[in-house]
Design an enzyme around this catalytic site. Structure first.
Site, mmCIF file in Angstrom:
data_model
loop_
_atom_site.group_PDB
_atom_site.id
_atom_site.type_symbol
_atom_site.label_atom_id
_atom_site.label_comp_id
_atom_site.label_asym_id
_atom_site.label_seq_id
_atom_site.Cartn_x
_atom_site.Cartn_y
_atom_site.Cartn_z
ATOM 1 N N SER A 74 0.799 -1.242 0.000
ATOM 2 C CA SER A 74 0.000 0.000 0.000
ATOM 3 C C SER A 74 0.826 1.284 0.000
ATOM 4 O O SER A 74 0.260 2.354 -0.219
ATOM 5 C CB SER A 74 -0.944 0.022 1.202
ATOM 6 O OG SER A 74 -2.136 -0.634 0.876
ATOM 7 N N LYS A 77 0.521 3.360 -2.991
ATOM 8 C CA LYS A 77 -0.628 4.256 -3.178
ATOM 9 C C LYS A 77 -0.193 5.726 -3.159
ATOM 10 O O LYS A 77 -0.864 6.585 -3.721
ATOM 11 C CB LYS A 77 -1.694 3.968 -2.120
ATOM 12 C CG LYS A 77 -2.328 2.570 -2.309
ATOM 13 C CD LYS A 77 -3.285 2.188 -1.196
ATOM 14 C CE LYS A 77 -4.128 0.970 -1.512
ATOM 15 N NZ LYS A 77 -3.771 -0.291 -1.010
ATOM 16 N N TYR A 201 -2.750 -2.173 -10.754
ATOM 17 C CA TYR A 201 -2.784 -2.072 -9.282
ATOM 18 C C TYR A 201 -1.981 -3.211 -8.632
ATOM 19 O O TYR A 201 -1.165 -2.977 -7.737
ATOM 20 C CB TYR A 201 -4.247 -2.089 -8.808
ATOM 21 C CG TYR A 201 -4.378 -2.154 -7.298
ATOM 22 C CD1 TYR A 201 -4.217 -1.017 -6.508
ATOM 23 C CD2 TYR A 201 -4.640 -3.371 -6.658
ATOM 24 C CE1 TYR A 201 -4.316 -1.089 -5.126
ATOM 25 C CE2 TYR A 201 -4.738 -3.441 -5.273
ATOM 26 C CZ TYR A 201 -4.573 -2.295 -4.514
ATOM 27 O OH TYR A 201 -4.648 -2.375 -3.142
ATOM 28 N N TYR A 253 -4.599 3.142 7.826
ATOM 29 C CA TYR A 253 -5.948 2.568 7.692
ATOM 30 C C TYR A 253 -6.805 2.931 8.908
ATOM 31 O O TYR A 253 -6.767 4.063 9.376
ATOM 32 C CB TYR A 253 -5.908 1.037 7.502
ATOM 33 C CG TYR A 253 -4.757 0.531 6.684
ATOM 34 C CD1 TYR A 253 -4.597 0.923 5.369
ATOM 35 C CD2 TYR A 253 -3.820 -0.338 7.227
ATOM 36 C CE1 TYR A 253 -3.536 0.449 4.618
ATOM 37 C CE2 TYR A 253 -2.765 -0.819 6.478
ATOM 38 C CZ TYR A 253 -2.621 -0.416 5.176
ATOM 39 O OH TYR A 253 -1.573 -0.882 4.448
ATOM 40 N N VAL A 271 1.011 -3.916 3.668
ATOM 41 C CA VAL A 271 0.968 -5.251 4.277
ATOM 42 C C VAL A 271 2.228 -6.085 4.023
ATOM 43 O O VAL A 271 2.356 -7.181 4.542
ATOM 44 C CB VAL A 271 -0.300 -6.059 3.885
ATOM 45 C CG1 VAL A 271 -1.547 -5.462 4.489
ATOM 46 C CG2 VAL A 271 -0.419 -6.212 2.379
HETATM 47 N N1 GLN Z 1 -1.918 -5.517 -2.347
HETATM 48 C C1 GLN Z 1 -2.627 -5.308 -1.115
HETATM 49 C C2 GLN Z 1 -4.104 -5.447 -1.344
HETATM 50 O O1 GLN Z 1 -4.569 -4.953 -2.310
HETATM 51 C C3 GLN Z 1 -2.296 -3.978 -0.549
HETATM 52 C C4 GLN Z 1 -3.002 -3.727 0.761
HETATM 53 C C5 GLN Z 1 -2.146 -3.095 1.816
HETATM 54 O O2 GLN Z 1 -0.924 -3.021 1.770
HETATM 55 N N2 GLN Z 1 -2.822 -2.686 2.844
HETATM 56 O O3 GLN Z 1 -4.833 -6.034 -0.602
#
Ligand code: GLN
Length: 317
Positions: A74, A77, A201, A253, A271
């Protein structure tokens, strides 16, 4: 030794103490189990790196597993948002495509999509998928190449590349993200082809970085968009400011409020176990610790940052 604004000083010793403290908590978490390739990672790894840019030359201090590769997840992003804002402008992006408010829901939640016309913010999966659909390019390959080129510059590392097995693993198991994307398409938020957008993505999430790379990226954000090494302007200052604000309110989050109270730094986690932390005018911090809490944030990483926030004189609150 890294001079941070003259008063707060980050030394190798301080980072070692932070690492020692963080390691006490690692066993309480687990690697991300919904992506098989991430579940296999050794959860006991932990590392931290700080890149300060106070003097003429940036200084790097690092301890532990700061050069161990992990997937950006993430934290990507942030980079996709820089590109989309550049391509479409902030007014269009933050008005028509995503909001700028925290959700209080898990990062992959679907629940609010039906009650709101667009995702709450660009740092939850739904928001990031909508943002990915706004990146210019004639194909997913071209869009991903633009992403990779910018990532390499921001991280000051020309070697950064895709982790093919994590990418395949995400693609095979990403049905929840698929559901989000198709819903966004049906409600007119996602532009273009859904599968092409998802492919972009998944690839962006699967780029391999280290804590050092993430510290460099954070340093650019902390330096108002200018790379402290090349002195090149890599992020428009208005984007860097918006991103730091979003990191503070939405970057961890549904753990963002608690993190603001216990640490008080802008931060973005992934994650894969990474956390990016820009401390404006001072330094960028990069963390790696793949043992996650129930919200998907690095347990040891948060504890190391808590330790540093106690010791540094950098206070937002
Ligand atoms: N690739 C992960 C997902 O789409 C990214 C989520 C994350 O890092 N929180 O679920």
């Amino acid at each position: 030794m890294l001079l941070a604004g003259g008063t707060g000083v980050v030394t190798q010793e301080l980072l070692k103490d932070a690492l020692k403290y963080g390691k006490c908590f690692v066993r309480n978490g687990n690697t991300a189990n919904y992506i098989p390739e991430l579940q296999r990672v050794n959860k006991y790894q932990l590392g931290i790196c700080a890149v300060g840019f106070d003097g003429d030359l940036p200084e790097v201090v690092e301890v532990g597993d700061s050069r161990v590769p992990f997937t950006i997840q993430s934290i990507s992003k942030i980079i996709s948002l820089i590109l989309a804002v550049r391509d479409r402008g902030p007014d269009y992006l933050f008005h028509d495509k995503v909001g700028v408010e925290p959700t209080g829901d898990p990062f992959n939640s679907i629940v609010k999509l039906e009650t709101k016309s667009r995702p709450f913010n660009p740092f939850i999966n739904a928001g990031a998928i909508a943002v990915a659909s706004c990146i210019n390019g004639t194909s997913a390959d071209e869009k991903f190449d633009r992403f990779l080129e910018l990532t390499r510059k921001l991280c000051n590392n020309k070697e950064i590349s895709l982790n093919e097995s994590v990418y395949q693993s995400e693609k095979e198991t990403g049905d929840r993200n698929r559901a989000l994307a198709y819903y966004l398409k049906a409600s007119g938020v996602l532009e273009g082809d859904v599968e092409e957008c998802l492919d972009l993505y998944f690839r962006m999430c699967s780029v391999s970085v280290t804590a050092l790379d993430i510290a460099n990226l954070s340093a650019v954000l902390a330096n108002q968009g200018k790379c402290p090494f090349s002195k090149e302007m890599l992020i428009e200052p208005h984007s860097a400011k918006a991103i730091r604000a979003l990191m503070l309110t939405c970057g961890m989050y549904d753990g963002s409020g608690e993190f603001a109270m216990s640490v008080g730094f802008p931060a973005k986690s992934g994650v894969g176990g990474g956390i990016a932390v820009p401390l404006v005018g001072r330094m960028g911090i990069g963390v790696f610790g793949p043992s996650l809490d129930e919200k998907g944030n690095s347990i040891g990483g948060i504890k190391m940052l808590e330790f540093l926030s106690e010791k540094l004189d950098y206070q937002l609150f």
